[in-house]
Design a protein around this motif. Structure first.
Motif, PDB file in Angstrom:
ATOM      1  N   LEU A   9       0.583  -1.222   0.004  1.00 48.85           N
ATOM      2  CA  LEU A   9       0.023  -0.092  -0.008  1.00 48.85           C
ATOM      3  C   LEU A   9       0.919   1.370  -0.092  1.00 48.85           C
ATOM      4  N   GLY A  10       2.105   1.182   0.722  1.00 49.27           N
ATOM      5  CA  GLY A  10       3.031   2.430   0.678  1.00 49.27           C
ATOM      6  C   GLY A  10       3.570   2.488  -0.463  1.00 49.27           C
ATOM      7  N   VAL A  11       4.082   1.567  -1.343  1.00 44.45           N
ATOM      8  CA  VAL A  11       4.614   1.510  -2.489  1.00 44.45           C
ATOM      9  C   VAL A  11       3.676   2.041  -3.661  1.00 44.45           C
ATOM     10  N   GLU A  12       2.406   1.868  -3.509  1.00 48.59           N
ATOM     11  CA  GLU A  12       1.399   2.063  -4.358  1.00 48.59           C
ATOM     12  C   GLU A  12       0.996   3.468  -4.267  1.00 48.59           C
ATOM     13  N   ARG A  13       1.142   4.086  -3.017  1.00 54.43           N
ATOM     14  CA  ARG A  13       0.755   5.419  -2.900  1.00 54.43           C
ATOM     15  C   ARG A  13       2.194   6.298  -3.236  1.00 54.43           C
ATOM     16  N   LEU A  14       3.272   5.817  -3.026  1.00 51.96           N
ATOM     17  CA  LEU A  14       4.342   6.396  -3.698  1.00 51.96           C
ATOM     18  C   LEU A  14       4.204   6.790  -5.292  1.00 51.96           C
ATOM     19  N   LEU A  15       3.791   5.510  -5.754  1.00 54.77           N
ATOM     20  CA  LEU A  15       3.566   5.276  -7.125  1.00 54.77           C
ATOM     21  C   LEU A  15       2.476   6.146  -7.545  1.00 54.77           C
ATOM     22  N   GLY A  16       1.507   6.394  -6.763  1.00 52.30           N
ATOM     23  CA  GLY A  16       0.290   6.859  -7.291  1.00 52.30           C
ATOM     24  C   GLY A  16      -0.819   6.065  -8.191  1.00 52.30           C
ATOM     25  N   VAL A  17      -0.760   4.833  -7.761  1.00 52.44           N
ATOM     26  CA  VAL A  17      -1.531   3.850  -8.422  1.00 52.44           C
ATOM     27  C   VAL A  17      -2.375   3.045  -7.394  1.00 52.44           C
ATOM     28  N   GLU A  18      -3.378   2.367  -7.738  1.00 54.38           N
ATOM     29  CA  GLU A  18      -4.249   1.609  -7.031  1.00 54.38           C
ATOM     30  C   GLU A  18      -4.370   0.223  -7.412  1.00 54.38           C
ATOM     31  N   ALA A  19      -4.492  -0.615  -6.652  1.00 56.79           N
ATOM     32  CA  ALA A  19      -4.689  -2.186  -7.341  1.00 56.79           C
ATOM     33  C   ALA A  19      -6.111  -2.107  -7.736  1.00 56.79           C
ATOM     34  N   PHE A  35      11.065  -1.375 -11.329  1.00 57.65           N
ATOM     35  CA  PHE A  35      10.495  -0.144 -11.760  1.00 57.65           C
ATOM     36  C   PHE A  35      10.928   0.984 -10.867  1.00 57.65           C
ATOM     37  N   ARG A  36      10.750   2.237 -11.391  1.00 55.41           N
ATOM     38  CA  ARG A  36      11.256   3.325 -10.684  1.00 55.41           C
ATOM     39  C   ARG A  36      10.197   3.746  -9.884  1.00 55.41           C
ATOM     40  N   VAL A  37      10.325   4.302  -8.508  1.00 58.44           N
ATOM     41  CA  VAL A  37       9.392   4.791  -7.689  1.00 58.44           C
ATOM     42  C   VAL A  37       9.563   6.419  -7.719  1.00 58.44           C
ATOM     43  N   PRO A  38       8.528   7.231  -7.731  1.00 54.58           N
ATOM     44  CA  PRO A  38       9.059   8.823  -7.574  1.00 54.58           C
ATOM     45  C   PRO A  38       9.513   9.010  -6.414  1.00 54.58           C
ATOM     46  N   PRO A  39      10.413  10.017  -5.948  1.00 54.66           N
ATOM     47  CA  PRO A  39      10.740  10.130  -4.538  1.00 54.66           C
ATOM     48  C   PRO A  39       9.919  10.762  -3.580  1.00 54.66           C
ATOM     49  N   GLY A  40      10.011  10.683  -2.647  1.00 51.24           N
ATOM     50  CA  GLY A  40       9.309  11.201  -1.285  1.00 51.24           C
ATOM     51  C   GLY A  40       9.187  10.000  -0.284  1.00 51.24           C
ATOM     52  N   GLN A  41       8.145  10.290   0.705  1.00 53.02           N
ATOM     53  CA  GLN A  41       8.096   9.305   1.689  1.00 53.02           C
ATOM     54  C   GLN A  41       6.720   9.151   2.040  1.00 53.02           C
ATOM     55  N   VAL A  42       6.138   8.044   2.556  1.00 50.39           N
ATOM     56  CA  VAL A  42       5.029   7.831   3.090  1.00 50.39           C
ATOM     57  C   VAL A  42       4.896   6.878   4.198  1.00 50.39           C
ATOM     58  N   GLY A  54       2.852  -0.269  10.889  1.00 47.65           N
ATOM     59  CA  GLY A  54       2.917   0.889   9.850  1.00 47.65           C
ATOM     60  C   GLY A  54       4.440   0.543   9.029  1.00 47.65           C
ATOM     61  N   ALA A  55       4.303   1.138   7.830  1.00 45.96           N
ATOM     62  CA  ALA A  55       5.382   1.121   7.023  1.00 45.96           C
ATOM     63  C   ALA A  55       5.926   2.519   6.502  1.00 45.96           C
ATOM     64  N   HIS A  56       7.066   2.803   7.045  1.00 46.89           N
ATOM     65  CA  HIS A  56       7.771   4.074   6.900  1.00 46.89           C
ATOM     66  C   HIS A  56       8.485   3.815   5.631  1.00 46.89           C
ATOM     67  N   ILE A  57       8.410   4.525   4.353  1.00 47.06           N
ATOM     68  CA  ILE A  57       8.874   4.063   3.043  1.00 47.06           C
ATOM     69  C   ILE A  57       9.581   5.363   2.646  1.00 47.06           C
ATOM     70  N   VAL A  58      10.853   5.321   2.379  1.00 45.70           N
ATOM     71  CA  VAL A  58      11.254   6.500   1.326  1.00 45.70           C
ATOM     72  C   VAL A  58      11.672   6.105   0.174  1.00 45.70           C
ATOM     73  N   ASN A  85      -0.637  13.277   0.431  1.00 44.48           N
ATOM     74  CA  ASN A  85      -1.831  13.466   1.254  1.00 44.48           C
ATOM     75  C   ASN A  85      -1.271  13.205   2.816  1.00 44.48           C
ATOM     76  N   GLU A  86      -0.008  13.770   3.082  1.00 44.91           N
ATOM     77  CA  GLU A  86       0.852  13.477   4.161  1.00 44.91           C
ATOM     78  C   GLU A  86       1.587  14.776   4.537  1.00 44.91           C
ATOM     79  N   LEU A  87       1.205  15.054   5.929  1.00 44.62           N
ATOM     80  CA  LEU A  87       1.870  16.477   6.211  1.00 44.62           C
ATOM     81  C   LEU A  87       3.151  16.238   7.054  1.00 44.62           C
TER      82      LEU A  87
END
Lengths: 438, 247
Positions: free
Chosen positions: A112-122, A364-371, A383-387, B102-104
């Motif tokens: 779910l974290g990787v998908e949010r970084l990618l901006g996709v949904e299963a 695949f490449r994942v856009p930078p950022g953290q979730v 919880g998964a903190h993914i950077v 969507n995270e601060l």
């Protein structure tokens, strides 16, 4: 006093004996047994009652625990560090091994974290399959808690019955993923493969069996005087204590707060399912027993709803830059790449071959950022903190492991109680050391 | 769960450490920004030989999260506004606000961490009762490369916020949150163990996952990885970061 079995030395805390055996009368001959009975007891890391490699250092006055320290780390395998040198998809293979009793939760939190970084949904079917696998996993995990917890308190039939019921859960895992544990079934973008033929009837039959097993728990344990005496009013912690220590999951719900991420911060469409969040108000080991068993009934309700809703469809995202290219199928020589896929990449489409090669080796490449993505695992908030730094490998993956955090409650649960109740308290936390130490 | 719940703050909830005890970060605030990743060339991590792949000219620059502009969207404005109301030095404390996916994320100067966390926990309009997670990230290549990341949860409002404090390897000190959130005890020990971030005021900052006599902090990005010796003419399997692979 010198003794080959109990060498002693003077410390600022008084004389300390290292007991290794021998004649106890001789060992304690020089001390006052009534007023000088402080004993530091090392329990574990191989003790059968400490849920794997957990070490407890207990300070006792007679049978009363005056201090408890917890030592963890014996099972640290560097899973988080390892993921930084593998592709995003391979990360699942590591993380499924962290908490070995709830692999699907690890996989889902990460994906779910990787998908949010990618901006996709299963796709919807994949999401339902994830819910299905997680809820079956909740049952299998709680069965192990009941089995091992029962065994530690001397209820051996609870152990054999619990593991029998869990075995049936593992049969379902094997049917769907091919493996009893370490599945790596949930992948970024969906799940590894579709449900097999005849899954519906098998799972419905399994639900019937699980209901019978759960009724067996009621018959065997709920009214049993020894079980009640060992659990009631033992290992108390209240809501304030839980929140201060960061404790979530069944411990928090047994203290009375209906905090369940499936309801409070829903994911994977949990808000559309009809189920209750069981709570109790005693905050002791008995409450945790009641809450966990009730959760198992609720999970069965969710599984039935998933089965009713499952419709044919894709199980992996329709994005050839992310989706795993191969499909597994059972051939005459065992499980492997499907014949159609092999024919396509070897005979008809050079581009598909290149694509397959690139996705499998490079990823695949994942856009930078953290979730920070979280799911409600059988033990609480996972919880998964993914950077990501924009590369083909995770920059950092940290798991907020409920076992790790909940174990901090051991001192609060056991100090002031009897040493025998420490066993019940630790069992009621349901720690999994593979997840705790990662 | 509706509006703010009026609850008395317990007497003993004052942090064990005041902001005055912590030395301020001595460099300018601009350098607190830490790009993630180091500059990379090519795709295969090969050096020394010629550019046989044709990808040697590729340069990938480190990435820095852009600071967000108001309105931040979602409930994030309310959190930042509430923090400005509850904590007088908020303007100095918050060095950067990042809103992504969507995270601060609030980047906090370390001398203000306790003040900010106290306000976030105690203020009726914020109420972040639960510290879900504390972990570290090593952004190798920047001055303040070690980041301590805390994820706070407001159970009252069902909101989340991430506090990020960056420190340098030479001065890896920041105040401990254990006085406010006792549950961060083990997590700060783990972050110390893995990254060498020192949490001042922690009751017993010792290693937790690695053995007590371990040297170094394994999760740092410059920590050497082990190769595996194999039984063939003294050859070894190189450590994972030196293998020829897509990078």
């Amino acid at each position: 006093m010198t003794d080959a079995y109990a060498p002693s030395r003077a410390t600022t805390e008084g004389r300390v004996y290292n007991l290794t055996g021998g004649d106890w009368d001789q060992v304690f001959g020089g001390t006052d047994p009534i007023h000088d009975e402080r004993l530091v007891l090392n329990m574990g890391p191989q003790h059968p009652s400490t849920h794997g490699v957990l070490r407890l250092v207990l300070e006792l006055e007679g049978e009363t625990v005056t201090d408890a320290r917890v030592v963890v780390g014996y099972l640290h395998t560097g899973i988080e560090k390892n993921t930084e040198y593998r592709t995003w998809t391979q990360g699942v293979t590591f993380l499924t091994r962290a908490d070995d009793l709830s692999p699907f939760y690890n996989e889902t939190a990460y994906c779910l974290g990787v998908e949010r970084l990618l901006g996709v949904e299963a796709p919807p079917r994949a999401q339902l399959i994830r819910v299905l696998m997680m809820e079956i996993n909740r049952l299998s995990s709680h069965w192990v808690w009941l089995a091992t917890g029962g065994m530690e308190l001397g209820a051996l039939t609870a152990m054999t019955n619990g593991f029998r019921a869990r075995e049936k859960c593992l049969d379902i895992f094997e049917l769907i993923t091919g493996l009893r544990m370490n599945h790596a079934y949930i992948r970024p973008g969906g799940v590894a493969q579709d449900l097999p033929d005849g899954y519906d009837a098998t799972i419905r039959e399994w639900i019937k069996g699980q209901r019978e097993e759960l009724q067996g728990v009621d018959k065997l344990l709920r009214g049993q005087p020894i079980w009640i005496n060992r659990l009631k009013d033992v290992g108390w912690i209240g809501v304030e204590g839980c929140i201060a220590l960061g404790i979530t999951g069944p411990l928090l719900r047994a203290a009375g707060l209906p905090w369940d991420l499936r309801k409070t911060e829903p994911y994977l469409g949990y808000e559309t399912f009809d189920f209750e969040v069981p709570t109790d108000d005693r905050g002791d080991c008995w409450s945790r027993f009641v809450v966990r068993v009730a959760e198992m009934w609720e999970s069965l309700k969710i599984i039935e709803q998933v089965l009713d809703r499952l419709e044919p469809g894709a199980t992996m995202i329709d994005d050839p830059k992310i989706a795993w290219p191969a499909k597994l199928s059972l051939g005459p020589d065992g499980l492997g790449n499907s014949l159609e896929h092999v024919q396509k990449i070897m005979n008809t489409s050079m581009e598909s071959l290149i694509h397959h090669f690139k996705l499998v080796t490079e990823g695949f490449r994942v856009p930078p950022g953290q979730v920070y993505s979280k799911v409600e695992s059988p033990r609480g908030e996972l919880g998964a903190h993914i950077v990501s730094d924009g590369g083909t490998r995770p920059y950092r993956v940290h798991f907020r492991e409920p076992s790790f955090i909940n174990l901090q409650a051991v001192a609060a649960l056991s100090i002031g109680g009897l040493v025998a109740d420490v066993i019940a308290s630790v069992a009621s936390i349901d720690p999994v050391m593979g997840g705790c130490d990662r | 769960m509706g509006g703010p719940v009026e609850r008395p703050v317990p007497e003993d909830s004052a942090p064990e450490q005041s902001a005055a005890d912590v030395a301020p970060v001595t460099v300018g605030q601009g350098s607190v920004d830490s790009p993630s990743g180091v500059e990379r060339h090519g795709m295969f991590g090969v050096a020394g030989s010629g550019d046989t792949s044709g990808f040697g000219g590729l340069v990938r620059e480190p990435w820095t999260a852009p600071g967000a502009q108001r309105p931040y969207g979602s409930y994030f404005d309310e959190i930042v506004d509430g923090l400005y109301e509850a904590y007088a030095d908020a303007a100095a404390a918050i060095t950067k606000v990042v809103v992504e996916r969507n995270e601060l994320t609030l980047h906090i100067a370390r001398e203000h961490l306790i003040g900010v966390a106290t306000a976030l926990r105690n203020d009726p309009s914020l109420r972040f009762e639960l510290c879900s997670s504390v972990s570290g990230v090593d952004y190798l290549g920047s001055t303040h490369r070690l980041h301590s990341v805390a994820h706070l949860t407001s159970m009252t409002y069902r909101r989340r916020v991430r506090l990020e404090v960056s420190v340098s390897v030479d001065d890896p000190h920041l105040p401990s949150l254990t006085g406010l959130y006792p549950g961060t005890d083990w997590q700060e020990r783990e972050t110390y163990d893995m990254f060498g971030i020192i949490y001042d005021g922690h009751p017993s900052l010792t290693r937790i996952l690695m053995p007590d006599d371990w040297d170094g902090h394994p999760q740092r990005k410059d920590y050497p990885l082990g190769g595996v010796p194999i039984q063939y003419k003294g050859a070894t399997i190189p450590p994972p970061d030196e293998r020829r692979a897509y990078k």
